[in-house]
Enzyme design. Structure first.
Site, PDB file in Angstrom:
ATOM      1  N   GLY A 169       6.216  55.876  53.350  1.00  0.00           N
ATOM      2  CA  GLY A 169       7.371  55.210  53.949  1.00  0.00           C
ATOM      3  C   GLY A 169       7.235  53.705  54.030  1.00  0.00           C
ATOM      4  O   GLY A 169       8.184  53.005  54.376  1.00  0.00           O
ATOM      5  N   GLU A 208      17.445  54.297  44.650  1.00  0.00           N
ATOM      6  CA  GLU A 208      18.070  55.619  44.531  1.00  0.00           C
ATOM      7  C   GLU A 208      19.275  55.685  45.453  1.00  0.00           C
ATOM      8  O   GLU A 208      19.288  55.048  46.507  1.00  0.00           O
ATOM      9  CB  GLU A 208      17.083  56.719  44.970  1.00  0.00           C
ATOM     10  CG  GLU A 208      16.178  57.188  43.871  1.00  0.00           C
ATOM     11  CD  GLU A 208      15.234  58.306  44.325  1.00  0.00           C
ATOM     12  OE1 GLU A 208      14.707  58.979  43.450  1.00  0.00           O
ATOM     13  OE2 GLU A 208      15.036  58.494  45.534  1.00  0.00           O
ATOM     14  N   HIS A 243      11.286  55.774  58.409  1.00  0.00           N
ATOM     15  CA  HIS A 243      11.026  56.600  57.229  1.00  0.00           C
ATOM     16  C   HIS A 243       9.631  57.205  57.237  1.00  0.00           C
ATOM     17  O   HIS A 243       9.106  57.598  56.208  1.00  0.00           O
ATOM     18  CB  HIS A 243      11.251  55.810  55.935  1.00  0.00           C
ATOM     19  CG  HIS A 243      12.598  55.166  55.898  1.00  0.00           C
ATOM     20  ND1 HIS A 243      13.751  55.892  55.888  1.00  0.00           N
ATOM     21  CD2 HIS A 243      12.968  53.859  55.921  1.00  0.00           C
ATOM     22  CE1 HIS A 243      14.778  55.064  55.889  1.00  0.00           C
ATOM     23  NE2 HIS A 243      14.338  53.826  55.915  1.00  0.00           N
ATOM     24  N   GLU A 297       9.712  63.033  45.527  1.00  0.00           N
ATOM     25  CA  GLU A 297       8.444  62.610  44.950  1.00  0.00           C
ATOM     26  C   GLU A 297       7.415  63.716  45.145  1.00  0.00           C
ATOM     27  O   GLU A 297       7.636  64.660  45.901  1.00  0.00           O
ATOM     28  CB  GLU A 297       7.938  61.325  45.604  1.00  0.00           C
ATOM     29  CG  GLU A 297       7.611  61.470  47.079  1.00  0.00           C
ATOM     30  CD  GLU A 297       7.182  60.148  47.711  1.00  0.00           C
ATOM     31  OE1 GLU A 297       8.047  59.284  47.878  1.00  0.00           O
ATOM     32  OE2 GLU A 297       5.994  60.012  48.030  1.00  0.00           O
ATOM     33  N   ASN A 299       3.402  64.392  46.219  1.00  0.00           N
ATOM     34  CA  ASN A 299       2.165  63.839  46.763  1.00  0.00           C
ATOM     35  C   ASN A 299       1.006  64.657  46.229  1.00  0.00           C
ATOM     36  O   ASN A 299       0.909  65.851  46.496  1.00  0.00           O
ATOM     37  CB  ASN A 299       2.208  63.870  48.282  1.00  0.00           C
ATOM     38  CG  ASN A 299       3.293  62.969  48.829  1.00  0.00           C
ATOM     39  OD1 ASN A 299       3.470  61.849  48.354  1.00  0.00           O
ATOM     40  ND2 ASN A 299       4.049  63.447  49.778  1.00  0.00           N
ATOM     41  N   ARG A 301      -2.088  65.329  46.791  1.00  0.00           N
ATOM     42  CA  ARG A 301      -3.219  65.329  47.733  1.00  0.00           C
ATOM     43  C   ARG A 301      -2.898  66.272  48.879  1.00  0.00           C
ATOM     44  O   ARG A 301      -1.807  66.830  48.945  1.00  0.00           O
ATOM     45  CB  ARG A 301      -3.379  63.926  48.308  1.00  0.00           C
ATOM     46  CG  ARG A 301      -2.049  63.426  48.877  1.00  0.00           C
ATOM     47  CD  ARG A 301      -2.182  62.228  49.749  1.00  0.00           C
ATOM     48  NE  ARG A 301      -0.927  61.539  49.970  1.00  0.00           N
ATOM     49  CZ  ARG A 301      -0.013  61.869  50.861  1.00  0.00           C
ATOM     50  NH1 ARG A 301      -0.179  62.924  51.623  1.00  0.00           N
ATOM     51  NH2 ARG A 301       1.097  61.165  51.011  1.00  0.00           N
ATOM     52  N   VAL A 304      -0.716  65.092  55.477  1.00  0.00           N
ATOM     53  CA  VAL A 304      -0.992  64.988  56.919  1.00  0.00           C
ATOM     54  C   VAL A 304      -0.604  66.293  57.627  1.00  0.00           C
ATOM     55  O   VAL A 304      -1.374  66.845  58.412  1.00  0.00           O
ATOM     56  CB  VAL A 304      -0.205  63.810  57.547  1.00  0.00           C
ATOM     57  CG1 VAL A 304      -0.415  63.765  59.057  1.00  0.00           C
ATOM     58  CG2 VAL A 304      -0.591  62.488  56.918  1.00  0.00           C
ATOM     59  N   ARG A 344       3.095  64.455  65.746  1.00  0.00           N
ATOM     60  CA  ARG A 344       2.093  63.415  65.488  1.00  0.00           C
ATOM     61  C   ARG A 344       1.982  62.538  66.716  1.00  0.00           C
ATOM     62  O   ARG A 344       2.965  61.903  67.118  1.00  0.00           O
ATOM     63  CB  ARG A 344       2.499  62.564  64.283  1.00  0.00           C
ATOM     64  CG  ARG A 344       2.612  63.366  63.001  1.00  0.00           C
ATOM     65  CD  ARG A 344       2.732  62.434  61.820  1.00  0.00           C
ATOM     66  NE  ARG A 344       3.024  63.154  60.597  1.00  0.00           N
ATOM     67  CZ  ARG A 344       2.943  62.604  59.386  1.00  0.00           C
ATOM     68  NH1 ARG A 344       2.602  61.328  59.266  1.00  0.00           N
ATOM     69  NH2 ARG A 344       3.221  63.309  58.317  1.00  0.00           N
TER      70      ARG A 344
END
Lengths: 454, 70
Positions: A169, A208, A243, A297, A299, A301, A304, A344
């Site tokens: 973000g 976009e 974001h 998109e 990621n 990996r 979180v 979080r």
């Protein structure tokens, strides 16, 4: 046998994620090696590793992002594998190559897959070719403002402006007109230059079409040796500020079973298109009214918010990453059940969400059935301004969403953090918000909550 | 005279003005960085930058003086 192929694993990360990876590494009988900066010497992940190496000062460029220092620590400690966690070097293909070239096991997808997905423009084009829907947007890197203005004219305002190489973000913003676009472009270009480790060719920015009332829903995938890709359910990450995600849940309360099926199938196609190995996440934007989605998109990996998926599937994603990286082909049957929510816990004020680092004078985590806390700190530690504000992830799991919400209310109330500013009061507020509790929310929820209380 | 102080622990990422500059209400004086977030510090009055107490790369604490606008 994992102990023979991997032996010892160096975790090239910090805080809660380093601690969480160390836990699984040790449970599997492997040696866990931590690296840390001077600022993090007192954190639990350093103490809980079997061995810890100081690699530099607080500034991440001179420690966690310094490829040479991380590799040197790996050599010095005899590490046979490197787990990058998320952020820092996790999506740096050059680092992945260097790990492999040094004769170690890279716990992640092939560097080629990272390259293909790391450039968001390339990823968009690739997905479109694989038959996965994408939002109207730029197909070439936008490298100056005049190109951005021209692109916005074609796409139509409002547009989302982001860096082609960045993540999390950072540098992203929405522009509603030419003036706004100039600000958004400059912000993205600055972020591209500062936060991505490999901004060598000048800032590349992507535009976009912005969907006003969208949900952010992502699919967890796992690529197995031999090319098979499985989808492990979705996570709804629509509670965002700037974001960036604050709360995630699975299953998403905003998609129909039919849409879920289509999204999971598309995510598998995405993974197969790049020969994906290991854990990855396919992020999508969902138009909740039309029950349709576009690829955002990927990621490449561990994410979180992976605990949300672990709670509803009963899987340990870090263990699966390690097994796949070691060449094993684990039997994975994902039949998610129940409902999980992650909050979080950030070191930031709960009204404006501005950073509030400081020394932790009291820290008391909730516990009990259906409660999981992944934290990076204990009382006495200092949350410094050098890294992101995530202190802990408070996760709850119930048989259904209503039960998870109730557990969430109780756990948020029982979590004591004193010293740094923290957003637990925001989490409590969210759990009483009608949009959130009914599940009928979108990525504009937090902004609307703050517009009302301002 | 208006004192501008830091609202949080942060690194000084960019100094935009220098002593003697004339600024207007809302102008950016310095840009701080904390926890991967850029935080612009704005002038809250029209005036002249009489004192500038920070340099790029400094780590400042909550309450530290950043600038004085006269």
């Amino acid at each position: 046998m994992l102990t023979e192929t991997l032996g010892s694993v160096l975790i090239a990360n910090r805080g809660e994620i380093a601690r969480r990876i160390i836990r699984t590494v040790k449970r599997l009988g492997l040696r866990a090696i931590a690296v840390h900066s001077e600022a993090d010497a007192d954190l639990p992940f350093v103490r809980e590793a079997d061995e810890a190496v100081l690699i530099g000062p607080a500034n991440p460029a001179q420690s966690y992002l310094d490829v040479a220092k991380v590799l040197e620590a790996a050599r010095a400690t005899g590490a046979r594998a490197i787990h990058p966690g998320y952020g820092f070097l996790a999506e740096n293909a050059a680092f992945a190559r260097a790990v492999i070239d040094a004769g170690m096991v890279w716990i992640g997808p092939a560097p080629e897959a990272i390259d293909k997905m790391g450039d968001k423009i390339n990823a968009r084009n690739l997905m479109e070719a694989a038959g996965v829907p994408v939002a109207a947007g730029t197909r070439e890197p936008v490298t100056d403002l005049s190109l951005a203005l021209k692109a916005a004219e074609n796409i139509g305002y409002p547009v989302m402006v982001k860096t082609a190489g960045g993540g999390g973000g950072i540098g992203m913003s929405v522009a509603h007109d030419d003036d706004g676009l100039q600000k958004a472009y400059e912000q993205a270009a600055r972020a591209a230059a500062r936060f991505s480790g490999d901004a060598l060719d000048g800032p590349a920015v992507l535009l976009e079409r912005y969907i006003e009332r969208a949900r952010h829903v992502e699919v967890q995938i796992l690529g197995l040796p031999g090319g098979r890709v499985v989808a492990l359910g979705e996570r709804d990450c629509s509670v965002q500020r700037r974001h960036q995600k604050v709360v995630e849940e699975s299953p998403s309360p905003g998609i129909s079973p039919e849409l879920r099926e289509r999204m999971l199938a598309a995510a598998v196609r995405v993974g197969e298109a790049v020969g994906y190995l290991g854990a990855g996440t396919v992020e999508c934007l969902v138009d909740a009214d039309k029950q349709d989605f576009v690829f955002l998109e990927m990621n490449t990996r561990l994410q979180v918010e992976h605990p949300v998926t672990e709670l509803v599937t009963g899987l340990d994603l870090v263990e699966l990453q390690l097994r796949v990286a070691a060449g094993e082909s684990p039997e994975v049957r994902a039949e998610p059940s129940g409902h999980a929510i992650e909050f979080r816990v950030y070191a930031e004020d709960p009204k404006r969400f501005f950073p509030g680092p400081g020394t932790i004078t009291a820290w008391d985590e909730p516990s009990g059935d259906g409660v999981r806390v992944d934290s990076g700190y204990v009382a006495g530690n200092t949350v410094t301004p050098f890294y992101d504000p995530l202190m802990a992830k408070l996760c709850v799991y119930g048989s259904d969403r209503a039960e998870a919400l109730e557990l969430g209310r109780k756990a948020v109330a029982e979590f004591t953090v004193e010293g740094p500013k923290n957003n637990l009061p925001f989490c409590a507020e969210l759990l009483e918000n009608a949009e959130f509790t009914t599940g009928d929310y979108d990525t504009g929820l937090v902004a609307r909550m703050r517009a009302r209380t301002a | 005279m208006a004192e501008v102080r830091a609202e949080m622990v942060a690194n000084v990422w960019k100094v935009v003005v220098k002593e003697g500059d004339t600024v207007s209400d809302g102008d950016t004086l310095v840009i701080l960085e904390s926890m991967k977030m850029e935080i612009p510090v704005l002038a809250e009055d029209d005036g002249v930058v009489a004192q500038l107490k920070v340099a790029e790369g400094d780590v400042i604490q909550e309450g530290d003086l950043i600038a004085v606008i006269e």
